[in-house]
Design an enzyme around this catalytic site. Structure first.
Site, PDB file in Angstrom:
ATOM      1  N   GLY A  45     -65.053 -44.812  59.733  1.00 55.02           N
ATOM      2  CA  GLY A  45     -65.562 -45.823  58.818  1.00 55.02           C
ATOM      3  C   GLY A  45     -64.495 -46.316  57.861  1.00 55.02           C
ATOM      4  O   GLY A  45     -64.349 -47.526  57.629  1.00 55.02           O
ATOM      5  N   TYR A  46     -63.740 -45.392  57.296  1.00 56.13           N
ATOM      6  CA  TYR A  46     -62.690 -45.748  56.341  1.00 56.13           C
ATOM      7  C   TYR A  46     -61.597 -46.564  57.022  1.00 56.13           C
ATOM      8  O   TYR A  46     -61.201 -47.627  56.518  1.00 56.13           O
ATOM      9  CB  TYR A  46     -62.104 -44.479  55.726  1.00 56.13           C
ATOM     10  CG  TYR A  46     -60.947 -44.725  54.804  1.00 56.13           C
ATOM     11  CD1 TYR A  46     -61.138 -45.320  53.554  1.00 56.13           C
ATOM     12  CD2 TYR A  46     -59.647 -44.369  55.168  1.00 56.13           C
ATOM     13  CE1 TYR A  46     -60.063 -45.556  52.698  1.00 56.13           C
ATOM     14  CE2 TYR A  46     -58.573 -44.595  54.314  1.00 56.13           C
ATOM     15  CZ  TYR A  46     -58.789 -45.186  53.079  1.00 56.13           C
ATOM     16  OH  TYR A  46     -57.728 -45.422  52.240  1.00 56.13           O
ATOM     17  N   ALA A  47     -61.104 -46.083  58.149  1.00 51.21           N
ATOM     18  CA  ALA A  47     -60.020 -46.789  58.830  1.00 51.21           C
ATOM     19  C   ALA A  47     -60.451 -48.182  59.260  1.00 51.21           C
ATOM     20  O   ALA A  47     -59.677 -49.149  59.141  1.00 51.21           O
ATOM     21  CB  ALA A  47     -59.543 -45.979  60.040  1.00 51.21           C
TER      22      ALA A  47
END
Length: 240
Positions: free
Chosen positions: A148-150
């Site tokens: 999700g972050y990437a």
């Protein structure tokens, strides 16, 4: 005098960037979401070193608040030359168990917020200026729990080169800095020492990055690095 806005400027990489740009002679607006005491501490450190800085609270996901941030910089210092889009949220979990609320929180700051700040920068940054967005080296490392972050940060790797072309004729650059593992609270939170040591050992330099390592690259893009435009600079000591 050049004037910089640094979002996420109260802590970690953002604070190091704010202090470095101030040391280079720029007046800095330290934009923060909620931690007023740390933002004030950043300003105090800059002023103690002989620089100029103010704080400005902003929800980067709020369109009106972002416009007001730029208006504050213009009212106080006369204009905006450099915008460092460093605000970020990281919530880690395997994709199968990532809570939608956490995904939405990351996307509100990392995509919507970064887009709104970059859009306002495109409208207001003066000739000779620079817009610097942030991604992450995890877009290449592709480590578990970072999906999700990437994904949210990778958006900047596409936004910056398009924005650079849209700014043609303005003498304003747009680039992205993609740090690797860096010793900040955002990275260290929730990790035991064994995990930290293992990640540091992945780097041929044998250590985690420091916020000052990232700030050095940002300062170059914000100043003399005029022929670098539309690029993503992976600032990670060689980790792969």
């Amino acid at each position: 005098m050049r004037v910089a806005i640094v979002t996420g400027g109260s802590r970690g990489i953002g604070r190091a960037v704010a202090e470095r740009l101030a040391a280079d002679g720029q007046a800095v607006v330290v934009a923060y979401a909620s931690n007023e005491s740390e933002a004030s501490a950043t300003v105090a450190a800059i002023e103690k070193a002989g620089g100029q800085a103010i704080t400005a609270q902003v929800d980067v996901g709020d369109e009106a608040a972002v416009a007001a941030l730029f208006a504050t910089a213009e009212d106080r210092f006369g204009g905006v030359d450099v915008v460092v889009n460093a605000a970020g949220v990281m919530r880690l979990a395997p994709l199968a168990s990532l809570e939608v609320a956490n995904l939405d929180q990351m996307y509100r700051t990392n995509i919507r917020g970064a887009f709104l700040v970059a859009r306002e920068a495109a409208r207001r940054v003066r000739e000779g200026g620079a817009i610097i967005n942030f991604s992450t080296s995890v877009t290449r490392l592709r480590q578990p729990t970072y999906s999700g972050y990437a994904a949210s940060k990778a958006a900047m790797e596409v936004l910056s080169p398009i924005l650079a072309k849209e700014l043609a004729g303005r003498d304003v650059t747009a680039n992205t800095v993609a740090p690797g593992p860096t010793a900040t609270a955002l990275f260290l939170d929730g990790k035991d020492q064994q995990t930290i040591d293992r990640i540091a050992g992945m780097n041929p330099m044998g250590r985690l990055g420091e916020p000052a390592d990232i700030a050095e690259v940002v300062a170059f893009l914000a100043g003399p690095g005029r022929w670098i435009n539309g690029q993503t600079i992976f600032t990670n000591g060689g980790v792969a």
